[in-house]
Design a protein around this motif. Structure first.
Motif, PDB file in Angstrom:
ATOM      1  N   LEU A 550       0.933  -1.253   0.155  1.00 37.72           N
ATOM      2  CA  LEU A 550       0.147  -0.125   0.031  1.00 37.72           C
ATOM      3  C   LEU A 550       1.063   1.417   0.040  1.00 37.72           C
ATOM      4  O   LEU A 550       1.550   1.188   0.818  1.00 37.72           O
ATOM      5  CB  LEU A 550      -0.777  -0.190   1.106  1.00 37.72           C
ATOM      6  N   ASN A 551       0.799   2.028  -0.995  1.00 36.12           N
ATOM      7  CA  ASN A 551       1.525   3.218  -1.135  1.00 36.12           C
ATOM      8  C   ASN A 551       0.666   3.971  -0.373  1.00 36.12           C
ATOM      9  O   ASN A 551      -0.426   4.689  -1.028  1.00 36.12           O
ATOM     10  CB  ASN A 551       2.037   3.633  -2.604  1.00 36.12           C
ATOM     11  N   ILE A 552       0.870   4.779   0.675  1.00 36.32           N
ATOM     12  CA  ILE A 552      -0.023   5.592   1.404  1.00 36.32           C
ATOM     13  C   ILE A 552      -0.147   6.745   0.781  1.00 36.32           C
ATOM     14  O   ILE A 552       0.734   7.647   0.324  1.00 36.32           O
ATOM     15  CB  ILE A 552       0.408   5.913   2.921  1.00 36.32           C
ATOM     16  N   PRO A 553      -1.328   6.946   0.512  1.00 34.33           N
ATOM     17  CA  PRO A 553      -1.759   8.133  -0.373  1.00 34.33           C
ATOM     18  C   PRO A 553      -1.548   9.432   0.251  1.00 34.33           C
ATOM     19  O   PRO A 553      -1.754   9.537   1.553  1.00 34.33           O
ATOM     20  CB  PRO A 553      -3.091   8.213  -0.640  1.00 34.33           C
ATOM     21  N   GLY A 554      -0.842  10.395  -0.077  1.00 27.84           N
ATOM     22  CA  GLY A 554      -0.578  11.775   0.281  1.00 27.84           C
ATOM     23  C   GLY A 554       0.857  11.663   1.168  1.00 27.84           C
ATOM     24  O   GLY A 554       1.217  13.121   1.512  1.00 27.84           O
ATOM     25  N   VAL A 555       1.357  10.929   1.566  1.00 31.75           N
ATOM     26  CA  VAL A 555       2.779  10.809   2.048  1.00 31.75           C
ATOM     27  C   VAL A 555       3.588  10.121   0.865  1.00 31.75           C
ATOM     28  O   VAL A 555       3.825   9.067   0.743  1.00 31.75           O
ATOM     29  CB  VAL A 555       2.713   9.989   3.344  1.00 31.75           C
ATOM     30  N   ASP A 556       4.566  11.035   0.406  1.00 36.17           N
ATOM     31  CA  ASP A 556       5.313  10.516  -0.737  1.00 36.17           C
ATOM     32  C   ASP A 556       6.270   9.533   0.064  1.00 36.17           C
ATOM     33  O   ASP A 556       6.920   9.794   0.999  1.00 36.17           O
ATOM     34  CB  ASP A 556       6.137  11.710  -1.291  1.00 36.17           C
ATOM     35  N   GLY A 557       6.590   8.454  -0.498  1.00 34.81           N
ATOM     36  CA  GLY A 557       7.545   7.546   0.116  1.00 34.81           C
ATOM     37  C   GLY A 557       7.435   6.451   1.028  1.00 34.81           C
ATOM     38  O   GLY A 557       8.023   5.905   1.525  1.00 34.81           O
ATOM     39  N   LEU A 558       6.068   6.845   1.572  1.00 34.87           N
ATOM     40  CA  LEU A 558       5.437   5.808   2.884  1.00 34.87           C
ATOM     41  C   LEU A 558       4.686   4.948   2.192  1.00 34.87           C
ATOM     42  O   LEU A 558       3.774   5.043   1.297  1.00 34.87           O
ATOM     43  CB  LEU A 558       4.703   6.621   3.581  1.00 34.87           C
ATOM     44  N   SER A 559       5.131   3.533   2.444  1.00 34.74           N
ATOM     45  CA  SER A 559       4.256   2.426   2.253  1.00 34.74           C
ATOM     46  C   SER A 559       4.387   1.225   3.140  1.00 34.74           C
ATOM     47  O   SER A 559       5.060   1.602   4.261  1.00 34.74           O
ATOM     48  CB  SER A 559       5.079   1.912   1.048  1.00 34.74           C
ATOM     49  N   TYR A 560       3.242   0.564   2.847  1.00 34.29           N
ATOM     50  CA  TYR A 560       2.871  -0.496   4.025  1.00 34.29           C
ATOM     51  C   TYR A 560       2.956  -1.623   3.233  1.00 34.29           C
ATOM     52  O   TYR A 560       2.219  -1.794   2.354  1.00 34.29           O
ATOM     53  CB  TYR A 560       1.740  -0.055   4.887  1.00 34.29           C
ATOM     54  N   ARG A 561       3.461  -2.585   3.388  1.00 32.15           N
ATOM     55  CA  ARG A 561       3.485  -4.127   3.035  1.00 32.15           C
ATOM     56  C   ARG A 561       3.401  -5.069   4.112  1.00 32.15           C
ATOM     57  O   ARG A 561       3.881  -4.947   5.250  1.00 32.15           O
ATOM     58  CB  ARG A 561       4.861  -4.451   2.329  1.00 32.15           C
ATOM     59  N   VAL A 562       2.233  -5.938   3.881  1.00 36.76           N
ATOM     60  CA  VAL A 562       2.094  -7.149   4.627  1.00 36.76           C
ATOM     61  C   VAL A 562       2.343  -8.381   3.971  1.00 36.76           C
ATOM     62  O   VAL A 562       1.813  -8.549   2.600  1.00 36.76           O
ATOM     63  CB  VAL A 562       0.521  -7.107   5.181  1.00 36.76           C
ATOM     64  N   ASN A 563       3.043  -9.233   4.529  1.00 37.14           N
ATOM     65  CA  ASN A 563       3.525 -10.403   3.844  1.00 37.14           C
ATOM     66  C   ASN A 563       2.603 -11.749   4.828  1.00 37.14           C
ATOM     67  O   ASN A 563       2.725 -11.348   5.924  1.00 37.14           O
ATOM     68  CB  ASN A 563       5.122 -10.795   3.963  1.00 37.14           C
ATOM     69  N   PHE A 564       2.251 -12.441   4.108  1.00 33.67           N
ATOM     70  CA  PHE A 564       1.846 -13.762   4.671  1.00 33.67           C
ATOM     71  C   PHE A 564       2.152 -15.119   4.106  1.00 33.67           C
ATOM     72  O   PHE A 564       1.798 -15.013   2.981  1.00 33.67           O
ATOM     73  CB  PHE A 564       0.205 -13.494   4.564  1.00 33.67           C
ATOM     74  N   GLY A 565       3.189 -15.460   4.731  1.00 27.81           N
ATOM     75  CA  GLY A 565       3.869 -16.727   4.200  1.00 27.81           C
ATOM     76  C   GLY A 565       3.487 -17.698   4.742  1.00 27.81           C
ATOM     77  O   GLY A 565       3.211 -17.893   5.961  1.00 27.81           O
ATOM     78  N   ASN A 566       3.073 -18.909   3.851  1.00 29.68           N
ATOM     79  CA  ASN A 566       2.876 -19.986   4.543  1.00 29.68           C
ATOM     80  C   ASN A 566       3.835 -21.457   3.824  1.00 29.68           C
ATOM     81  O   ASN A 566       3.828 -21.199   2.756  1.00 29.68           O
ATOM     82  CB  ASN A 566       1.511 -20.367   3.631  1.00 29.68           C
TER      83      ASN A 566
END
Lengths: 1097, 556
Positions: A550-566
Motif C-alpha cells: 500500500l503506497n500511503i496516499p498523500g505521503v510521498d515515499g511511505l508504504s506499508y507492506r504485509v506478507n503472509f507466508g505459508n
C-alpha cells in the motif's frame, strides 16, 4: 602474522593480473552500426486518409521500428494513403514520404525522418548554424533491450537529453567535432564523436563492479552503493551449466565466507556455514529467507532454476535485522519475476549428466583378501624371527570363516561393490514463461529433475511448479504472490553400503541355485535384502507467500507492506520388506508434516530531501509459528506381505508412535538508512526477538547494530581518475543464536518399561532425561566488520575486502557433567568464543577485445576461531573444549610409528600396533599423555574462476581449494574405527578397502596398525584434508542471432560441462571434503559430465 | 505537517497490532516435564517400573557385552575370541580408565540412584499418602541400596548422593567403602521392613525377602556376620520359601531333573509353582517392555550367545564339519563360544561328586553333543563328548567345551526364530536366553548364611546350610572342617555358575585376583593384579567433575 606468506602470495597473484590488465587497457572498440536490414523488413499495411503520425505509430508497434523526427519541423497530422502487402519497408516509406517532401535515413532499427531540403541546408550551414540533429538508439549489451533514461550529454557543456521508453534519443550538437557522453547507472560510460554521421546507435555495457545492483537486505532492498555492511550476491550465472540438483551446489566456493559442503547421495543437501563456527552446540544452521519469508525447509525442495538471486548477509550489522536467529549468517533467496518485454519470454532447457565416483575405491578382491587373513595371523602364517618366510605348516583355509571355505575352494571372487553400484545420471528439464507489463508481471515455471546416484536405488526425482505474480490494482495498491509446489521423491532402498564394503569376495549373495542367501557369512545379513520389497520416500512442499503493498496516499515515499507466508511440508516414508525383522517381514508407515506461517507488517518510508538527504526507514512487526507432528505405524511378522505397508494390520506385532512440537516467534525490527549526498552512509538497526524456546526467565532479546560507510570516490576532492569507486565501510552489532526448543525444560520420557509375570500387561515407566535450566539464554555474537569496496580502471579491476572480529558470548553448550548426577550433560551457556577472519573477493577483466574476453574471479576467505573463556575454571576436557584453542582442537594421543618385531610392547599393546608417545615420561600410557595434535578448521579457502569468451563460445573453469595450514583441517581417518567389525573373528571374516596401508612384517612402515587385536588405547589417525579441486568446467556456445532469428528464437545455447573433474590431496580414501576416508558405509563424491541445451523463445 | 500526522497514525496502528502474551509460552507436546510428572501414586509407580527396567538393562540386556563384564575374566569363564577390550582377556586393556566399556556400569548404576532420589525427594510434596507412600518409599530405597551395594563392590568408596539433583554439580568426592556399605544397609533395612510380603507381590516384583537377602549380603561385605545371619534367616525361615525338590513346570515330563526344571521357560515365577525364587527378572517375548524379541537379538539377554560353544566350527580330522548350526538343541542354540568354561569350572569342582551331583547331570552341564546335520548321514545321530573328544578337536576350545544348559532353551526357542522346524535350525537373530532370570533365589541365601556362619566362626552351621543345598542336588555332604571361603565359592559355582554375577561376589570378598590367577588359572586373562579387584573410576567422570578430585583407585 601467521598469514603473512599467504598474503604475499595473494598479492603476487593480484600484481600478475594487474600487469595483464594494464597491457590491454584501451583495447575497447566501438561497434559499427548494423547494416540497414530494417529497410528490408516485409510490411503489410492498409491505411486510407490516416494521419502520418498514426501510420508511423502503427509501424513502430507492429514491426520493431523506431521513427525519430522533430514534430516542430514535420507535420504529422498530414493525411496519407498507403496500401501494400509484404513489401519492403523502404518501398512503403518512399511511397508515403516522398509526396510529403520528406526523406529518411536508417540505422539499426531507428529511422530518422527529415524534410527533404533540411539535410542539404544543414550541411551547407555547418559553420554558421551550430545545429546538427543527431539521433539514435541505446541498447543493453547483454540482452539487446532498449535502455530508457540514458543520459546523453555533449562533452564540455551542460546540454543533455535522455532516451525515451524505446531507448531512442535525439540531440542537437554544435559541430561534427562534438563528443557525446552516454551515461547510465550500472553501465560503463560510452563516448562518441559525432563526425559526419547523424545517427549514433550505442550499445552499453554493464559495469563489472556493478554498484547499482539492487541487493536484498532483509525486509527490503538496497542499492549496492548504499550498503554499509558485508552483503554479497552470489554469482549464480557462472555455475548454471553445472550438473547440480541443489542450489547450494551452485554456491560452492563462489562466495568468500560462505562454506558449502560436499554431497554423496542423490538429492542430498550440502551443509552450509557462514564465516566459521560461532557456536559449540547451538544451532549452526544458516537462516534462510525465501522471498522475504523465513524458510525452514530443506533446500532440495527448491528448484534452482526458479532462483533469480541469492544474497548473503555476513556481518553483524547487516544480519542484525534478523536478530536472534542471525548469528550463523543469513541467506536471502529471491525467486524470479517477469521482466518487461514486447512479448512473453519462453525458456526451455534440458540437460543430461553422467554420475560416477570422483575417486575409485574398491574392497579387497579374492587374492588380496586371502593375503589379508595371512597378514592378520602373521605370527602363524610366517616363520620367526623376521616373519617374512611363509610357514609351510600354515593352512589359510583352516583359518577362514566357515562360510567362506567353500568359496575359497571353488575360486569365488564375488564383487559385492560392483554389484551394488552402477553409473548414475541426472536428467533435467525446465520450462518457464514470464513477462511484465506496466501493471502486471508474472513468472510461471515447471521443472522435472531426475537423478540416479552411483549406488543402486539411490534416486531423486523432483517435480516442481511455480507461479509468481504481481499486479497493480490501483495506483496505490499492489498485490502479489510467490507460490510453488515441489514433490521430491527419494524412493528406493539402496543396499546397505557398510555391509557391502564388509562382505568378503569369498561369500556370494546368491546360492548356486540362484536363491538369495539370507546371511551369507552367518553374522551379517545379506546387504541386498534391503533392496527387495517396497520403499517409498516422498517429501512434498507447498508454499505460498501472499503480499500487498500500500503506497500511503498523500505521503510521498511511505508504504506499508504485509506478507503472509505459508509453508507446508509433508513427508511420507513407507517401507515393506519381507526379509526385515529376522525374515519375518516388517512394514512401516510414517507420515509427518510441518506447517509454518509468518505474518510481517512492514512500514517503509523512503525519501530524498533536497536531493541531499536520503532517508530509508523500515519498521517491522511480525510473528511466526511452526507446528510439527508425526505418526508412525510399524508391524512385524507377516505371513503374506504382498499388500505391504497398505495393510499393516496383517502383522503379528504392531506398534504406533506419534510426536509433535511447536515453535512461536514474535519480533519487532527497525532500521534506518541515512545517506548524505551519496558520500556518507549510516545504517542503524534494532531488533527485539521473542521465541517460545527461550527459558521462562529470558523470553525476549534485544539486538542492536550500527554501521557507516564513506564513499571516497564521490568526494569532490577525489581526483584519482583511474578509480571508479572506492568505499570504506565499518559496522558493529550483535546477533543471537536460538536455543533448541524445549532445551530449558526438564524432560521426563515415558515408555513401555516392564511386564510383571508371564503373559502380563505392559507397564509404562517414566524417567527424568534432562535437567532444567530456567536461565538458559540465547548466544549473543557481537562483532565488528570493516571493509572496502573498490573498482578501478573502468571496472577492469573490482572487488571487496572485509575483515571481521566477532565474539560469541553465553555459548550454548551441552556441558558434560559427572553421570553421578544421573545426567550426562546439561544445556547451558558456558563461555566466549572468538572468530576473526579476512575475506577478499576480486573480479578482473583481463582481456577485453571485440571477440575475446577473459574475466577472472578470485575468492579468498580465512577464519580463525578460538575459545576465549569457559564457565568456571579451566578447560572442559570431557567436552573437548580448551581455552585458547579452536573449537575443533584435537586432543589425543600422539603416535610414533609401530611396535616392530623384536621389540617388547608395554602392557596392553601389541607388535604391529601404534606406539604412543609417553608425553610425561612416566613409563605408562595414561590419559595424561594426550596432547593437542591440531584442529579441524581450515586455515583458508581459495577459489579461482576464469571465464573466456570467444565470439559465441564461453569457457568457464573454476578451481576450488581448502587448505589446512599447519596442523589444521585435520580429519579422522581410521579404517578400524568401527572396532567391533575389525577385531578377532570379524577381522578375519570382513573385508576392507584395497590400498589400505596396514602393518605386516613386510610393511613395517605402514600407516595403520594390524587388525585383529585392539590395543589398550587406540587413538586412530588424523589426516590433512587440504585439497585443490577442479570443480567446474563448462563450455557453451550461443548460436548467432542470424540463425536464431531464422528459427524464430531469441536465444539458443548448447553446452557441455564437468564437475569434480580432478582433486589433488594427500587424504586417503573417498574424499577430503566429504571427510569420507577408509571407514565403512561411505559413498563417493560424484564426478559428472553434462550436455545441455537452453532455448529462449 | 499533515504528512507527519498521517505517518504517526500509521505508526500507531502498526505498533498496536500485537500478539497475546501467552503466545511465547512453551508447551511440550509429546513429552512430560518434572513439573507435572510426580503428583500421584500412579506417577511414582511409573518411576518404579522404570527402575525395574533399569536393573534389567544393567545386569542382563543392555547389549551383547556389558552384562557379561560380571562373569568374564574370573574363575568361571574366559574369552574365546581374545581380540578386543571387552571380555577381560587383558586387564590392561579392559580396565583402562579411559575406555568407555566399564563407564556404562557406573553411569547406569548412578542413574538408578538418581531416579530413586527423585522419587524420594518429590514424594513429600505429592498427593501420595498412607500405604502408597510407604510402598513407594520402600521400593525407591530398595533400588538405591541395591545400586550402592553394587557400586561399592565394583569401585570401593563412591560419592554418596541422597537427594534429587536439580542443577549441575561438578564437585563430588568419594565416600569410604564403609560409608557406602552403611548407606546400602540403611536403605535395604528400610526396604526389608517396609516392602510387601513375597506371597502378596506380583511375579517379578521385589518383596521384603529380596531386601533381606541383599541386606544379608551387604552385612557380609561389612563383616557384620551376626546381622547377616539374622537377615538371611528371615528369608530362609519364611514359610513361603522352599528349595524345589521335585520336578515341576513347563517341561516336567521331559527327560531331566528338578535342577533342570528351574531354568526352563516360564518356570521361574512363583505362579509357576516355584517356591525357591526370590527376585525373578522378567522377560516377555515380543511385548513392549518385555525386553526380548524374536526379530532381533538386541534387547534380549544374550547368555546363550556368550556361553554355548560355536559347534559350527567343530572340524574333524578329515576336515568334515558334522554340526548343523545354529540348532535349538543341546548343542547350544546360537552360541558363539565367547565364554569358554574354565577347566576349574568344568572339572575340578565336580571331582568329588562327578556322577551323582544333579547339577553336573547331562541335562545341566552339557558334555555330550549329538551330530545334528541331517545332510551328513555318516555322522548324524552320533554323540561325542568333551571328556573324550574325537581326533582333531581340542577341549576346551571355542568350538567345543562343556557348558551349563541354563544358558539355553533346547527345543523351546520362540517359534519365529526357526528357519526349519524339522531340523531345529535357527535364524541369525537367535542367541538370546528366552526365559526369565533369577537375580537371586533361596539356594544362594543358604550360601550367604553359610558364609556368615563361617565368618562368625561357626563352621558347623555353615556346613549345615551348604549341605541343604547339596542335598537337593543329591551331592554328598561336606564336613564342617572342609568348609572355607574357597569351598563356599566353589559351591556357588556349582549351584549358581553363570547365573551368578560372579564379579560382585569375588570383588566383595577381595578375591578377584586370587580366584582368577591362583585358583582357577584362567588361561587367557592377562595382567590381572591384586589391585584389579576394584575397577577404575571412569576417566570421563574424573575429568567432568572438575571442581573436586575423584581419587582414582590404586593401580590405575
Amino acid at each position: 602474522m601467521k598469514y603473512k606468506p599467504l598474503l604475499v602470495k595473494i598479492m603476487r597473484i593480484t600484481f600478475l593480473q594487474l600487469a595483464i590488465v594494464l597491457s590491454i587497457v584501451g583495447s575497447s572498440l566501438a561497434k559499427n552500426g548494423k547494416a540497414q536490414a530494417v529497410l528490408k523488413t516485409k510490411i503489410s499495411i492498409n491505411e486510407t486518409g490516416t494521419e502520418l503520425g498514426a501510420v508511423l505509430n502503427k509501424l513502430e508497434k507492429n514491426y520493431d521500428i523506431n521513427f525519430v523526427y522533430s514534430p516542430q519541423l514535420i507535420d504529422v497530422k498530414q493525411k496519407v494513403n498507403v496500401f501494400t502487402q509484404m513489401r519492403p519497408l523502404s518501398e512503403i516509406l518512399d511511397q508515403v514520404l516522398t509526396p510529403l517532401k520528406l526523406t529518411y535515413e536508417a540505422s539499426g532499427d531507428v529511422i530518422v525522418i527529415r524534410n527533404l531540403n533540411s539535410t542539404a541546408s544543414q550541411a551547407g550551414q555547418i559553420n554558421t548554424a551550430p545545429q546538427i540533429m543527431v539521433t539514435g538508439k541505446v541498447v543493453d549489451e547483454k540482452k539487446g533491450e532498449p535502455l530508457p533514461g540514458v543520459t546523453i550529454k555533449i562533452k564540455g557543456t551542460t546540454t543533455a537529453v535522455s532516451t525515451n521508453s524505446n531507448g531512442v534519443f535525439s540531440i542537437s550538437v554544435p559541430n561534427a567535432e562534438s563528443v557525446l557522453v552516454f551515461s547510465f547507472i550500472g553501465y560503463d560510460n560510452e563516448e562518441r564523436v559525432v563526425g559526419n554521421t547523424t545517427i549514433i546507435n550505442v550499445v552499453m555495457k554493464e559495469n563489472q563492479h556493478n554498484l547499482s545492483e539492487v541487493l536484498v537486505v532483509g525486509y527490503g532492498t538496497q542499492k549496492k552503493s548504499d550498503i554499509t555492511g558485508s552483503v554479497v550476491r552470489a554469482d549464480l550465472d557462472s555455475f548454471r551449466q553445472s550438473p547440480d540438483v541443489n542450489v547450494l551446489q551452485l554456491l560452492q566456493g563462489a562466495v568468500p565466507g560462505l562454506n558449502i559442503g560436499q554431497v554423496t547421495s542423490a538429492g542430498q543437501t550440502p551443509s552450509i556455514q557462514v564465516r566459521g563456527q560461532s557456536t559449540i552446540s547451538g544451532s549452526t544452521g544458516v537462516l534462510i529467507v525465501l522471498d522475504g519469508i523465513v524458510y525452514a525447509g530443506d533446500l532440495s525442495r527448491l528448484n534452482p532454476n526458479d532462483i533469480a538471486s541469492i544474497d548473503i548477509l555476513k556481518d553483524a550489522s547487516s544480519k542484525a535485522i534478523y536478530g536472534a536467529s542471525a548469528a550463523n549468517g543469513v541467506m536471502l533467496i529471491t525467486s524470479k519475476k517477469g521482466k518487461k518485454g514486447d512479448k512473453p519470454v519462453i525458456n526451455f532447457s534440458s540437460s543430461y549428466a553422467s554420475q560416477n565416483p570422483a575417486q575409485v575405491m574398491h574392497p579387497l578382491d579374492r587374492n588380496e583378501f586371502i593375503q589379508k587373513v595371512k597378514d592378520i595371523l602373521w605370527q602363524q602364517a610366517y616363520l620367526a624371527p623376521d616373519y617374512l618366510t611363509p610357514n609351510p605348516a600354515f593352512n589359510v583355509r583352516s583359518k577362514l570363516d566357515a562360510t567362506q571355505v567353500a568359496g575359497y575352494d571353488d575360486g569365488t571372487d564375488f564383487d559385492w561393490y560392483g554389484a551394488a553400484t552402477r553409473p548414475g545420471f541426472i536428467f533435467d528439464n525446465q520450462l518457464s514463461v514470464s513477462n511484465a507489463t506496466d501493471k502486471t508481471n508474472f513468472y510461471v515455471s515447471g521443472g522435472y529433475t531426475k537423478q540416479t546416484g552411483f549406488i543402486i536405488n539411490d534416486q531423486f526425482i523432483r517435480k516442481s511448479v511455480r507461479v509468481n505474480l504481481e499486479t497493480k490494482v490501483f495506483n496505490w495498491l499492489s498485490i502479489g504472490t510467490q507460490t510453488f509446489a515441489t514433490l521430491n521423491d527419494y524412493s528406493g532402498a539402496s543396499p546397505d553400503l557398510r555391509s557391502i564394503q564388509l562382505y568378503s569376495p569369498l561369500n556370494t549373495p546368491f546360492s548356486s541355485s540362484g536363491a538369495i542367501n539370507l546371511t551369507p557369512n552367518g553374522s551379517i545379513n545379506n546387504p541386498f535384502l534391503g533392496t527387495y520389497g517396497n520403499d517409498l520416500d516422498h517429501r512434498n512442499t507447498i508454499s505460498g507467500n501472499f503480499y500487498g503493498i500500500l503506497n500511503i496516499p498523500g505521503v510521498d515515499g511511505l508504504s506499508y507492506r504485509v506478507n503472509f507466508g505459508n509453508n507446508y511440508y509433508w513427508n511420507q516414508r513407507y517401507t515393506a520388506n519381507q526379509y526385515s525383522a529376522n525374515f519375518t517381514g516388517a512394514v512401516g508407515k510414517s507420515n509427518d508434516d510441518t506447517y509454518d506461517y509468518s505474518i510481517d507488517n512492514i512500514l517503509n518510508y523512503n525519501r530524498t530531501f533536497n536531493q541531499v538527504h536520503k532517508i530509508d526507514l523500515t519498521l517491522v512487526y511480525g510473528a511466526r509459528q511452526l507446528e510439527f507432528q508425526s505418526t508412525n505405524a510399524t508391524g512385524t511378522g507377516y505371513n503374506n506381505i504382498a499388500l505391504g505397508y497398505n495393510s499393516i494390520q496383517q502383522g503379528l506385532i504392531l506398534k504406533n508412535t506419534s510426536n509433535a512440537y511447536s515453535d512461536e516467534y514474535n519480533y519487532q525490527t527497525g532500521r534506518l538508512n541515512y545517506g548524505y549526498k551519496s558520500k556518507y552512509l549510516l545504517t542503524a538497526t534494532i531488533r527485539r526477538d521473542g521465541y517460545s524456546g527461550f527459558a521462562a526467565n529470558k523470553k525476549f532479546g534485544l539486538f542492536p547494530s550500527v554501521a557507516a560507510a564513506w564513499v571516497a570516490s564521490n568526494e569532490p576532492f577525489f581526483k584519482l581518475t583511474w578509480v571508479d569507486d572506492l568505499k570504506f565501510r565499518a559496522g558493529y552489532g550483535s546477533n543471537g543464536n536460538l536455543t533448541n526448543r524445549y532445551a530449558s525444560l526438564a524432560t521426563v520420557s515415558q515408555g513401555a518399561a516392564y511386564v510383571f509375570g508371564d503373559n502380563g500387561a505392559t507397564l509404562f515407566g517414566q524417567q527424568v532425561t534432562s535437567l532444567s535450566n530456567s536461565d538458559l539464554s540465547w548466544e549473543t555474537t557481537t562483532g565488528i566488520n570493516v571493509g572496502v569496496d573498490f573498482s578501478f580502471l573502468k571496472g577492469r579491476i573490482s572487488g571487496t575486502i572485509d575483515w571481521y572480529n566477532t565474539n560469541t558470548n553465553d555459548l550454548l553448550f551441552n556441558v558434560k557433567i559427572p553421570t553421578i548426577t544421573g545426567f550426562g550433560s546439561i544445556n547451558t551457556n558456558v563461555g566466549k568464543l572468538n572468530n576473526t577472519g579476512t575475506e577478499i573477493s576480486l573480479n578482473t577483466v583481463n582481456v577485453r577485445l571485440k571477440d575475446f574476453q577473459w574475466r577472472s574471479t578470485i575468492n579468498f576467505a580465512s577464519n580463525k576461531n578460538k575459545i576465549v573463556a569457559l564457565t568456571g575454571s579451566g578447560d572442559l576436557v570431557t567436552s573437548n573444549l580448551f581455552i585458547g584453542q579452536p573449537l575443533g582442537a584435537i586432543y589425543n594421543y600422539q603416535t610414533n610409528g609401530m611396535w616392530q618385531i623384536g621389540e617388547t610392547p608395554i602392557a596392553g599393546f601389541y607388535v604391529g600396533g601404534n606406539k604412543l608417545v609417553d608425553q610425561n615420561g612416566d613409563g605408562k600410557i595414561t590419559s595424561d599423555d594426550r596432547v593437542i595434535l591440531g584442529h579441524t578448521e581450515p586455515a583458508y579457502r581459495l577459489s579461482v574462476g576464469n571465464t573466456f569468451s570467444y565470439k559465441q563460445f564461453t569457457l568457464f573453469a573454476f578451481v576450488n581449494s581448502v587448505q589446512g595450514g599447519k596442523n589444521g583441517y585435520l580429519g579422522y581417518n581410521n579404517p578400524w574405527s568401527d572396532l567391533g567389525i575389525q577385531q578377532g573373528d570379524n577381522a578375519i571374516r570382513n573385508n576392507w578397502f584395497s590400498g589400505t596401508d596396514y602393518w605386516s612384517p613386510r610393511n613395517p612402515g605402514a600407516t595403520y596398525r594390524v587388525t585383529g587385536s585392539v590395543p589398550a588405547t587406540d587413538p586412530g589417525l588424523y589426516q590433512d584434508r587440504s585439497f585443490i579441486r577442479l570443480q567446474e568446467v563448462s563450455l557453451s556456445y550461443d548460436f548467432s542471432t542470424r540463425l536464431t532469428t531464422k528459427l524464430g528464437l531469441k536465444n539458443l545455447r548448447l553446452y557441455i560441462s564437468g564437475k569434480n573433474l580432478a582433486t589433488w590431496t594427500k587424504w586417503t580414501g573417498w574424499d577430503p571434503e566429504s571427510i569420507q576416508g577408509l571407514a565403512y558405509g561411505a559413498a563417493p563424491v560424484i564426478k559428472a559430465y553434462a550436455l545441455g541445451l537452453n532455448v529462449t523463445l | 505537517m499533515r504528512n507527519i500526522h498521517k505517518f504517526l497514525v500509521c505508526t500507531l496502528i502498526f505498533c498496536t497490532v500485537s500478539c497475546k502474551k501467552s503466545y511465547l509460552d512453551e508447551v511440550p507436546l509429546d513429552f512430560a516435564s518434572t513439573v507435572n510428572s510426580f503428583k500421584t501414586a500412579q506417577d511414582f509407580n511409573a518411576s518404579i517400573y522404570n527402575l525395574y527396567s533399569a536393573v534389567r538393562t544393567e545386569f542382563y540386556s543392555s547389549d551383547e557385552q556389558s552384562p557379561f563384564d560380571y562373569i568374564y575374566g574370573l574363575d568361571l569363564v574366559y574369552d574365546g575370541q581374545p581380540s578386543g577390550p571387552q571380555r577381560f582377556n587383558d586387564y590392561a586393556v579392559s580396565t583402562n580408565p579411559s575406555n568407555s566399556y566399564l563407564t556404562s556400569h557406573w553411569t547406569r548404576l548412578y542413574k538408578i540412584i538418581s531416579e530413586s532420589n527423585t522419587i524420594l525427594s518429590r514424594l513429600p510434596a505429592s498427593s501420595v499418602t498412607g500405604a502408597d507412600l510407604v510402598f513407594i518409599q520402600a521400593n525407591a530405597r530398595f533400588f538405591r541400596g541395591f545400586a550402592y551395594r553394587t557400586l561399592a563392590y565394583l569401585y570401593g568408596g563412591v560419592p554418596l548422593v541422597l537427594q534429587e539433583v536439580t542443577s549441575p554439580k561438578t564437585n563430588y568426592t568419594r565416600a569410604t567403602q564403609a560409608e557406602v556399605y552403611a548407606q546400602a544397609i540403611s536403605d535395604l533395612a528400610f526396604a526389608s521392613t517396609s516392602l510387601p510380603a513375597i506371597n502378596t507381590v506380583k511375579d517379578g516384583q521385589v518383596s521384603n525377602l529380596v531386601a533381606y537377602h541383599f541386606l544379608a549380603e551387604v552385612y557380609l561385605a561389612a563383616k557384620q556376620y551376626t546381622n547377616a545371619i539374622t537377615a538371611a534367616t528371615a528369608v530362609i525361615s519364611n514359610p513361603n520359601m522352599a528349595l524345589m525338590n521335585s520336578r515341576f513346570g513347563s517341561q516336567s515330563t521331559d527327560p531331566g531333573d528338578v535342577y533342570w526344571d528351574l531354568f526352563r521357560p516360564k518356570n521361574q515365577n512363583r505362579s509357576a509353582g516355584n517356591r525357591e525364587a526370590l527376585w525373578v527378572i522378567q522377560f516377555e517375548n515380543d511385548v513392549p517392555g518385555g525386553s526380548s524379541s524374536a526379530t532381533a537379538i538386541a534387547g534380549s539377554y544374550q547368555l546363550e550367545r556368550q556361553c554355548a560353544p560355536l559347534t559350527r566350527d567343530v572340524t574333524l580330522a578329515g576336515g568334515k564339519k558334522p554340526f548343523l548350526w545354529p540348532v535349538s538343541d543341546y548343542t547350544g542354540g546360537r552360541g558363539i563360544g565367547w565364554a569358554i568354561s574354565t577347566k576349574y569350572f568344568t572339572n575340578t569342582i565336580w571331582q568329588s561328586d562327578f556322577n551323582n551331583d544333579m547339577r553336573n547331570s547331562k541335562y545341566n552341564f552339557v558334555r555330550q553333543f549329538t551330530y545334528n546335520d541331517p545332510n551328513q548321514p555318516a555322522f548324524f545321530g552320533q554323540t561325542i563328548s568333551t571328556e573324550n573328544p574325537p581326533a582333531g578337536v581340542t577341549v576346551p576350545s571355542r568350538v567345543f567345551y562343556a557348558y551349563q544348559s541354563k544358558c539355553t532353551t533346547p527345543g523351546r526357542h520362540p517359534s519365529a526364530l526357526y528357519l526349519n522346524v524339522t531340523t531345529g535350525l535357527l535364524s541369525s537373530a537367535a542367541g538370546g536366553t528366552y526365559a526369565d532370570q533369577y537375580m537371586c533365589r533361596l539356594a544362594e541365601t543358604y550360601l550367604i548364611r553359610a558364609e556368615a556362619y563361617l565368618g562368625a566362626n561357626d563352621p558347623g552351621n555353615a556346613a549345615a546350610d551348604i549341605n541343604i543345598v547339596r542335598a537337593r542336588a543329591n551331592a554328598s555332604s561336606v564336613l564342617p572342617a572342609n568348609v572355607d571361603i574357597n569351598y563356599i565359592l566353589d559351591e556357588r559355582m556349582r549351584e549358581l555358575g553363570i547365573e551368578e554375577k560372579r564379579r560382585l561376589t569375588l570383588a566383595r570378598l577381595g578375591l578377584v585376583y586370587d580366584r582368577t590367577v591362583n585358583v582357577a588359572h584362567n588361561p587367557v586373562a592377562a595382567n590381572v593384579k591384586p589391585t584389579s579387584n576394584l575397577w577404575p573410576i571412569p576417566q570421563s567422570e574424573i575429568e567432568s567433575n572438575k571442581d573436586a578430585v575423584l581419587t582414582q583407585n590404586p593401580g590405575y
